[in-house]
Enzyme design. Structure first.
Site, PDB file in Angstrom:
ATOM      1  N   GLU A 120       6.495   2.828 -11.205  1.00 35.29           N
ATOM      2  CA  GLU A 120       5.614   3.987 -11.153  1.00 35.29           C
ATOM      3  C   GLU A 120       6.072   4.974 -10.073  1.00 35.29           C
ATOM      4  O   GLU A 120       6.582   4.578  -9.032  1.00 35.29           O
ATOM      5  CB  GLU A 120       4.175   3.538 -10.897  1.00 35.29           C
ATOM      6  CG  GLU A 120       3.656   2.764 -12.099  1.00 35.29           C
ATOM      7  CD  GLU A 120       2.221   2.282 -11.985  1.00 35.29           C
ATOM      8  OE1 GLU A 120       1.561   2.226 -13.024  1.00 35.29           O
ATOM      9  OE2 GLU A 120       1.766   1.963 -10.882  1.00 35.29           O
ATOM     10  N   CYS A 123       6.012  10.285  -4.329  1.00 37.49           N
ATOM     11  CA  CYS A 123       6.018   8.905  -3.824  1.00 37.49           C
ATOM     12  C   CYS A 123       6.908   8.086  -4.771  1.00 37.49           C
ATOM     13  O   CYS A 123       6.589   7.922  -5.947  1.00 37.49           O
ATOM     14  CB  CYS A 123       4.575   8.410  -3.801  1.00 37.49           C
ATOM     15  SG  CYS A 123       4.397   6.736  -3.200  1.00 37.49           S
ATOM     16  N   CYS A 172       7.662  -6.357  -5.684  1.00 35.64           N
ATOM     17  CA  CYS A 172       7.962  -6.486  -4.259  1.00 35.64           C
ATOM     18  C   CYS A 172       7.907  -7.955  -3.885  1.00 35.64           C
ATOM     19  O   CYS A 172       7.057  -8.696  -4.365  1.00 35.64           O
ATOM     20  CB  CYS A 172       6.946  -5.700  -3.435  1.00 35.64           C
ATOM     21  SG  CYS A 172       7.352  -5.658  -1.670  1.00 35.64           S
ATOM     22  N   CYS A 201       2.438  -8.920   0.546  1.00 39.39           N
ATOM     23  CA  CYS A 201       1.362  -8.517   1.466  1.00 39.39           C
ATOM     24  C   CYS A 201       0.033  -8.733   0.744  1.00 39.39           C
ATOM     25  O   CYS A 201      -0.127  -8.375  -0.422  1.00 39.39           O
ATOM     26  CB  CYS A 201       1.525  -7.056   1.897  1.00 39.39           C
ATOM     27  SG  CYS A 201       3.023  -6.797   2.864  1.00 39.39           S
ATOM     28  N   CYS A 207      -2.008  -5.752  -1.113  1.00 39.93           N
ATOM     29  CA  CYS A 207      -1.248  -4.768  -1.898  1.00 39.93           C
ATOM     30  C   CYS A 207      -1.076  -5.260  -3.336  1.00 39.93           C
ATOM     31  O   CYS A 207      -0.623  -6.379  -3.565  1.00 39.93           O
ATOM     32  CB  CYS A 207       0.122  -4.548  -1.254  1.00 39.93           C
ATOM     33  SG  CYS A 207       1.156  -3.400  -2.175  1.00 39.93           S
ATOM     34  N   GLY A 247       7.680  -1.624  -3.931  1.00 36.89           N
ATOM     35  CA  GLY A 247       8.843  -2.264  -3.317  1.00 36.89           C
ATOM     36  C   GLY A 247       8.993  -2.041  -1.833  1.00 36.89           C
ATOM     37  O   GLY A 247       8.313  -1.215  -1.226  1.00 36.89           O
ATOM     38  N   GLU A 248       9.902  -2.818  -1.248  1.00 36.26           N
ATOM     39  CA  GLU A 248      10.243  -2.676   0.172  1.00 36.26           C
ATOM     40  C   GLU A 248      11.622  -2.012   0.221  1.00 36.26           C
ATOM     41  O   GLU A 248      12.648  -2.655  -0.039  1.00 36.26           O
ATOM     42  CB  GLU A 248      10.259  -4.056   0.842  1.00 36.26           C
ATOM     43  CG  GLU A 248      10.886  -4.080   2.237  1.00 36.26           C
ATOM     44  CD  GLU A 248      10.338  -3.022   3.205  1.00 36.26           C
ATOM     45  OE1 GLU A 248       9.120  -2.866   3.317  1.00 36.26           O
ATOM     46  OE2 GLU A 248      11.159  -2.340   3.844  1.00 36.26           O
ATOM     47  N   SER A 300       9.254   4.131   4.216  1.00 33.39           N
ATOM     48  CA  SER A 300       8.207   3.279   4.779  1.00 33.39           C
ATOM     49  C   SER A 300       8.637   1.822   4.679  1.00 33.39           C
ATOM     50  O   SER A 300       9.121   1.376   3.641  1.00 33.39           O
ATOM     51  CB  SER A 300       6.907   3.498   3.997  1.00 33.39           C
ATOM     52  OG  SER A 300       5.875   2.688   4.504  1.00 33.39           O
ATOM     53  N   SER A 311       4.554   0.019   8.456  1.00 38.50           N
ATOM     54  CA  SER A 311       3.241  -0.479   8.031  1.00 38.50           C
ATOM     55  C   SER A 311       2.779  -1.553   9.006  1.00 38.50           C
ATOM     56  O   SER A 311       3.174  -2.709   8.893  1.00 38.50           O
ATOM     57  CB  SER A 311       3.354  -1.066   6.622  1.00 38.50           C
ATOM     58  OG  SER A 311       3.660  -0.035   5.712  1.00 38.50           O
ATOM     59  N   LEU A 312       1.943  -1.169   9.957  1.00 42.78           N
ATOM     60  CA  LEU A 312       1.537  -2.112  11.007  1.00 42.78           C
ATOM     61  C   LEU A 312       0.248  -2.854  10.629  1.00 42.78           C
ATOM     62  O   LEU A 312       0.210  -4.075  10.604  1.00 42.78           O
ATOM     63  CB  LEU A 312       1.385  -1.359  12.337  1.00 42.78           C
ATOM     64  CG  LEU A 312       1.162  -2.222  13.566  1.00 42.78           C
ATOM     65  CD1 LEU A 312       2.350  -3.129  13.850  1.00 42.78           C
ATOM     66  CD2 LEU A 312       0.869  -1.368  14.811  1.00 42.78           C
ATOM     67  N   HIS A 313      -0.801  -2.115  10.376  1.00 43.38           N
ATOM     68  CA  HIS A 313      -2.066  -2.643   9.836  1.00 43.38           C
ATOM     69  C   HIS A 313      -2.847  -3.585  10.749  1.00 43.38           C
ATOM     70  O   HIS A 313      -3.887  -4.107  10.318  1.00 43.38           O
ATOM     71  CB  HIS A 313      -1.853  -3.355   8.490  1.00 43.38           C
ATOM     72  CG  HIS A 313      -1.099  -2.562   7.481  1.00 43.38           C
ATOM     73  ND1 HIS A 313      -1.421  -1.268   7.155  1.00 43.38           N
ATOM     74  CD2 HIS A 313      -0.011  -2.871   6.725  1.00 43.38           C
ATOM     75  CE1 HIS A 313      -0.583  -0.822   6.243  1.00 43.38           C
ATOM     76  NE2 HIS A 313       0.294  -1.766   5.973  1.00 43.38           N
ATOM     77  N   ASN A 335      -7.492   0.751  -0.587  1.00 40.82           N
ATOM     78  CA  ASN A 335      -7.775   1.012  -2.003  1.00 40.82           C
ATOM     79  C   ASN A 335      -7.903  -0.315  -2.737  1.00 40.82           C
ATOM     80  O   ASN A 335      -6.946  -1.079  -2.774  1.00 40.82           O
ATOM     81  CB  ASN A 335      -6.643   1.831  -2.635  1.00 40.82           C
ATOM     82  CG  ASN A 335      -6.581   3.217  -2.043  1.00 40.82           C
ATOM     83  OD1 ASN A 335      -7.571   3.929  -2.014  1.00 40.82           O
ATOM     84  ND2 ASN A 335      -5.416   3.590  -1.534  1.00 40.82           N
ATOM     85  N   CYS A 391      -2.418   4.434  -2.811  1.00 40.55           N
ATOM     86  CA  CYS A 391      -1.569   3.495  -2.065  1.00 40.55           C
ATOM     87  C   CYS A 391      -1.933   2.062  -2.425  1.00 40.55           C
ATOM     88  O   CYS A 391      -3.102   1.697  -2.428  1.00 40.55           O
ATOM     89  CB  CYS A 391      -1.824   3.606  -0.566  1.00 40.55           C
ATOM     90  SG  CYS A 391      -1.483   5.180   0.115  1.00 40.55           S
TER      91      CYS A 391
END
Ligand code: SAH
Length: 365
Positions: free
Chosen positions: A94, A107, A114, A118, A121, A168-169, A200, A222-224, A299, A342
């Protein structure tokens, strides 16, 4: 055996120059072809009239332009557009376009699925299938530019920024990523500034170091979470590269005297990482780093067990960081009604068995 045709969409400028050199043609052909494909949108070698007929024929014998294909196209009530893009092996990824008053952000995905898993996600929950080719990464940009140029409406729809924040990473598909970034920033192709192309990462530390040398793009991390106890269950990669190691890599990323900053992404989940004490801990953690923080409201997606932080919690978190002198923005959720927000991108592929097998080999070394 006939050698497989070279896909010209897989090549950045220096590789195109090397390719033309192997045909005894001057390197300027590389700029002509780059412009023809990416600026003029030509997808047929025969349409490249700036090359003489003899060269077009020689080229057509050993090369091709092979694009992925848009199979569905949805526009959200807020104008966000999401394309499902089918690759040559039938797998789908996508790509999302987010129009705003002053800019249009694309994006872009870097992998089919991935491997990082995580916990919050949707892409991670789908599993991993494979890395994207250069042509499949830059092909998303090619397709989006053409689709947007046909869109009618009050606003001018064009791409001013690209974020590698789709499926993906990106840093686990390093070589293909860097070549696609080259094309995004090449003046003969999309000509975007390094400040407007952002990669990212969930924190693949050794690859961050390599990226800082290989490409001048901007970087988001991406810390979170403000500590390892909260981060490890959210981002399993944290076991390998814990917060102290990750932030040391951020500190070194743009060596002094650079004034460039790193964007820290922080997805806010109710009761998990959104309390005032978390904001205070985060502010301390980031106090002497060259960073900005982008807060992302979580989300939801089917099967996820997290909830979005309340608006009051988001506002308070934001205020605490700002009071501590940390430049903070809160990302507006866009395209939720078409599952384009996201962490909601899942593409179209299923193969759980393969996922388990490939997961093992796709993990960072
Ligand atoms: N693998 C990369 C890029 C992909 S995701 C990375 O981890 O940075 C882009 C951003 O969306 C990341 O910060 C990611 O953590 C965040 N994200 C993932 N799932 C989300 C969700 N359900 N709600 C909000 N943000 C999410």
């Amino acid at each position: 055996m006939v050698a497989p045709a070279v896909n010209l969409l897989d090549l950045n400028r220096s590789e195109l120059a090397a390719f033309f050199d192997s045909l005894d043609e001057p390197p300027t052909r590389a700029t002509h072809v780059l412009q023809a494909i990416h600026r003029d949108g030509l997808a047929n070698i025969d349409d490249m009239r700036m090359l003489n007929q003899g060269l077009r024929q020689r080229l057509a014998a050993c090369a091709e332009i092979k694009l992925p294909e848009i199979t569905s196209d949805h526009t959200s009530q807020d104008g966000t557009r999401k394309w499902l893009v089918r690759l040559h092996d039938g797998l789908c990824i996508e790509t999302v376009y987010i129009p705003e008053a002053e800019r249009g952000t694309l994006c872009v995905s870097s992998q089919v699925g991935c491997a990082l898993n995580c916990d919050f996600c949707a892409t991670g929950a789908q599993g991993f299938n494979r890395n994207l080719q250069v042509s499949e990464i830059i092909g998303q940009v090619w397709l989006a530019v053409r689709a947007l140029s046909q869109q009618q409406g009050r606003h001018d729809h064009h791409i001013t920024n690209i974020v590698m924040m789709g499926m993906g990473e990106p840093l686990l598909n390093f070589d293909n990523l860097v070549q696609a970034l080259d094309i995004m920033m090449d003046d003969y192709a999309y000509g975007l500034s390094k400040h407007r192309v952002t990669v990212s990462t969930a924190g693949v530390v050794p690859a961050m170091k390599r990226l800082s040398q290989a490409s001048p793009v901007s970087i988001a991390v991406s810390l979170h979470a403000p500590n390892d106890a909260i981060r490890t269950p959210l981002v399993p990669l944290n076991k390998k590269y814990p917060i102290a190691v990750l932030l040391a890599a951020c500190r070194d990323y743009f060596p002094a005297p650079s004034k460039r900053t790193i964007l820290i992404e922080y997805t806010l989940m109710d009761g998990v990482n959104d309390r005032p004490a978390h904001a205070e801990e985060l502010a301390k953690l980031l106090s002497d780093l060259p960073v900005k923080v982008n807060l992302i409201p979580f989300n939801p997606f089917p099967g996820s067990h997290y909830r979005c932080a309340s608006q009051a919690a988001i506002d308070e978190f934001h205020a605490i960081l700002m009071q501590a002198g940390i430049n903070t923005t809160t990302r507006k959720t866009r395209g939720e009604d078409i599952n384009a927000a996201c962490g909601q991108l899942i593409g179209d592929f299923q193969d759980r068995t393969r996922r388990r097998l490939q997961n093992a080999s796709a993990r960072p070394a």
